[in-house]
Design an enzyme around this catalytic site. Structure first.
Site, PDB file in Angstrom:
ATOM      1  N   ASN A 110      54.119 109.516  20.654  1.00  0.00           N
ATOM      2  CA  ASN A 110      55.066 110.410  19.990  1.00  0.00           C
ATOM      3  C   ASN A 110      54.307 111.478  19.179  1.00  0.00           C
ATOM      4  O   ASN A 110      53.080 111.451  19.113  1.00  0.00           O
ATOM      5  CB  ASN A 110      55.972 109.562  19.097  1.00  0.00           C
ATOM      6  CG  ASN A 110      55.214 109.066  17.884  1.00  0.00           C
ATOM      7  OD1 ASN A 110      54.048 108.705  17.967  1.00  0.00           O
ATOM      8  ND2 ASN A 110      55.854 109.062  16.740  1.00  0.00           N
ATOM      9  N   GLY A 115      56.739 110.664   6.223  1.00  0.00           N
ATOM     10  CA  GLY A 115      56.646 111.914   5.456  1.00  0.00           C
ATOM     11  C   GLY A 115      57.843 112.183   4.568  1.00  0.00           C
ATOM     12  O   GLY A 115      57.709 112.379   3.358  1.00  0.00           O
ATOM     13  N   CYS A 139      53.488 112.085  16.067  1.00  0.00           N
ATOM     14  CA  CYS A 139      52.507 111.745  15.028  1.00  0.00           C
ATOM     15  C   CYS A 139      51.506 110.687  15.488  1.00  0.00           C
ATOM     16  O   CYS A 139      50.626 110.278  14.724  1.00  0.00           O
ATOM     17  CB  CYS A 139      53.207 111.280  13.764  1.00  0.00           C
ATOM     18  SG  CYS A 139      54.213 112.584  13.054  1.00  0.00           S
ATOM     19  N   GLY A 140      51.667 110.205  16.706  1.00  0.00           N
ATOM     20  CA  GLY A 140      50.662 109.308  17.274  1.00  0.00           C
ATOM     21  C   GLY A 140      50.814 107.841  16.937  1.00  0.00           C
ATOM     22  O   GLY A 140      50.022 107.008  17.358  1.00  0.00           O
ATOM     23  N   GLU A 141      51.872 107.480  16.166  1.00  0.00           N
ATOM     24  CA  GLU A 141      51.976 106.060  15.794  1.00  0.00           C
ATOM     25  C   GLU A 141      52.637 105.212  16.867  1.00  0.00           C
ATOM     26  O   GLU A 141      52.543 103.993  16.846  1.00  0.00           O
ATOM     27  CB  GLU A 141      52.722 105.901  14.451  1.00  0.00           C
ATOM     28  CG  GLU A 141      54.227 106.110  14.482  1.00  0.00           C
ATOM     29  CD  GLU A 141      54.625 107.555  14.233  1.00  0.00           C
ATOM     30  OE1 GLU A 141      55.772 107.779  13.829  1.00  0.00           O
ATOM     31  OE2 GLU A 141      53.795 108.455  14.450  1.00  0.00           O
TER      32      GLU A 141
END
Length: 472
Positions: free
Chosen positions: A218, A395, A220-222
């Site tokens: 996704n 965030g 943000c990479g999580e």
């Protein structure tokens, strides 16, 4: 009705929040509740334009997307149908970038993208430098996906092959040390690209025998996801479970466990009430039913427990928190499978053979909980969700609760926010509390900490114990 109140109370007591699209869109006309999507893109004009259309629909609904562009032939390659020349993955990323700009996510938050290119692609250097000039690809995070061949070549000091995806032919070789150095230099200079590790993403992927390797994440990479999977996230605020009794500070594990149970149910239900933006995404998501229950407020919880983030005791606490969250989220998912059934691909998954999607399961020396009995439960009863946990950056939602974000250390203890009506000091909630406890809270101290880069290190006015614990 009882469940609805339980969810409501979790939120108003600052114990849990789902990802922003759930907060924005639940009960509203859109009803699209997922934050993260991955879509596919193949080496044809039809597929490229379909991806642009799909991404526009997703942005409009409040989601963000990840795309792996590695199937696209490199720049300058032949286009047989027109005897023309291909413009390559980076230029096609521009289309999605513009779409993001134009469709400002219903005005709530701007669209986010993850652009991924694998390290063997002939355009890899162009990709690494894509964000070098300011103002380019501002709606993108970009990541290079490194495979095992890259690391083998790196370790042996051999050249690394660059391959044209159109025909699988080697078109060039590159020095892997040079490539990694380029990535590191640009990441240091411009904060992009990041890197993704293909082998680590798939090491505990319980669906890889059935669906192949996961090659995308996704924005943000999580979340490592298959093409056309989506994921809904939610995070538990750890800071709230630090309690005080008779002058003693402790972490309330029972309250944490109960919160995991309710938050888990909330996220599993989101899959069923969600109005998916694209039918294909609904189908793929419901096959694996992945959810991502994570946490925020970790740095503040450590401050309150007087544990330095970067100490052995800090690592021990983080490990225990993560194990506890994962264990109970999986346990409640398995219990729910008994009443509502397992995710449809369960029969084809590694769970059937006793595999677990968690690295810690394979390190018995680290266990605090009985993982063997959980493994047996899952083999017998199944499990409702292919994945249950994930640590997101949190965030927006950590700002709603005024706590530190995700798994991160606190970036700055005090910062000055300037707006039209004046400037204000924002200080970390627990830092402020302990300053007041020590009779030290005043504007002068806050100004000093701000001027010291938001850190208390080296400030004699702050007690030594506070300097030990409040690391940034």
């Amino acid at each position: 009705y009882k469940n609805y109140l339980e969810y409501f109370n979790l939120m108003i007591n600052k114990k849990f929040l789902p990802n922003s699209p759930t907060l924005f869109n639940a009960g509203a006309r859109l009803g699209q509740l997922s934050a993260c999507f991955v879509i596919g893109i193949d080496d044809s004009m039809e597929s490229i334009m379909d991806a642009a259309k799909d991404s526009a629909i997703i942005f409009k609904s409040g989601g963000g997307i990840g795309i792996n562009y590695s199937k696209l032939r490199p720049e300058g390659d032949i286009v047989a149908s027109t005897a023309g020349v291909a413009s390559g993955p980076v230029s096609f990323m521009r289309i999605v970038d513009v779409v993001t700009d134009v469709v400002k996510q219903g005005g709530k938050r701007r669209g986010a993208n993850m652009g991924i290119l694998e390290s063997w692609h002939p355009d890899i250097l162009k990709f690494i430098h894509a964000k070098e000039k300011e103002g380019q690809f501002e709606n993108f995070n970009i990541s290079v996906m490194l495979d095992e061949n890259f690391w083998k070549a790196y370790e042996k000091g051999e050249k690394y092959a660059l391959i044209n995806p159109r025909n699988g032919k080697v078109v060039n070789y590159i020095d892997p040390k040079f490539l990694l150095n380029e990535i590191a230099t640009l990441a240091w200079r411009t904060a992009d690209p990041g890197v993704l590790f293909l082998d680590n993403i798939n090491r505990r992927n319980i669906l890889k025998e059935h669906k192949g390797l996961i090659r995308s994440t996704n924005p943000c990479g999580e979340e490592a996801l298959y093409e056309y999977e989506s994921c809904n996230l939610g995070s538990i605020n750890l800071y709230v479970f630090v309690k005080k009794e008779n002058g003693k500070v402790y972490f309330d594990w029972d309250d944490f466990k109960n919160t995991i149970k309710i938050a888990y149910r909330f996220l599993d239900n989101v899959i069923d009430v969600n109005k998916f933006p694209i039918e294909k995404i609904e189908k793929t998501t419901k096959e694996s039913r992945k959810i991502g229950l994570g946490y925020m407020g970790l740095a503040d919880a450590l401050f309150a427990l007087r544990i330095p983030y970067n100490s052995e005791e800090g690592f021990e606490f983080i490990r225990k928190i993560s194990e506890f969250l994962t264990y109970y989220a999986m346990k409640y998912s398995s219990e729910r499978a008994k009443e509502r059934g397992s995710f449809p691909l369960f029969e084809y998954s590694g769970y059937k053979k006793g595999e677990m999607p968690v690295e810690g399961f394979y390190h018995k020396e680290l266990w605090n909980l009985d993982w063997e009995s959980l493994q047996k439960e899952i083999i017998e009863n199944g499990i409702r969700n292919a994945e249950v946990t994930c640590v997101a950056p949190t965030g927006s939602i950590s700002m709603f609760f005024d706590v530190s974000s995700g798994i991160e250390p606190q970036f700055s203890l005090v910062y000055e926010k300037r707006v039209t009506v004046g400037s204000f000091f924002y200080s970390d909630i627990e830092f402020e509390r302990q300053l007041k406890e020590n009779g030290l809270y005043n504007d002068e101290i806050l100004k000093k900490v701000t001027e010291n880069g938001g850190s208390v290190q080296g400030l004699e006015e702050i007690p030594l114990e506070m300097r030990r614990v409040f690391v940034t």
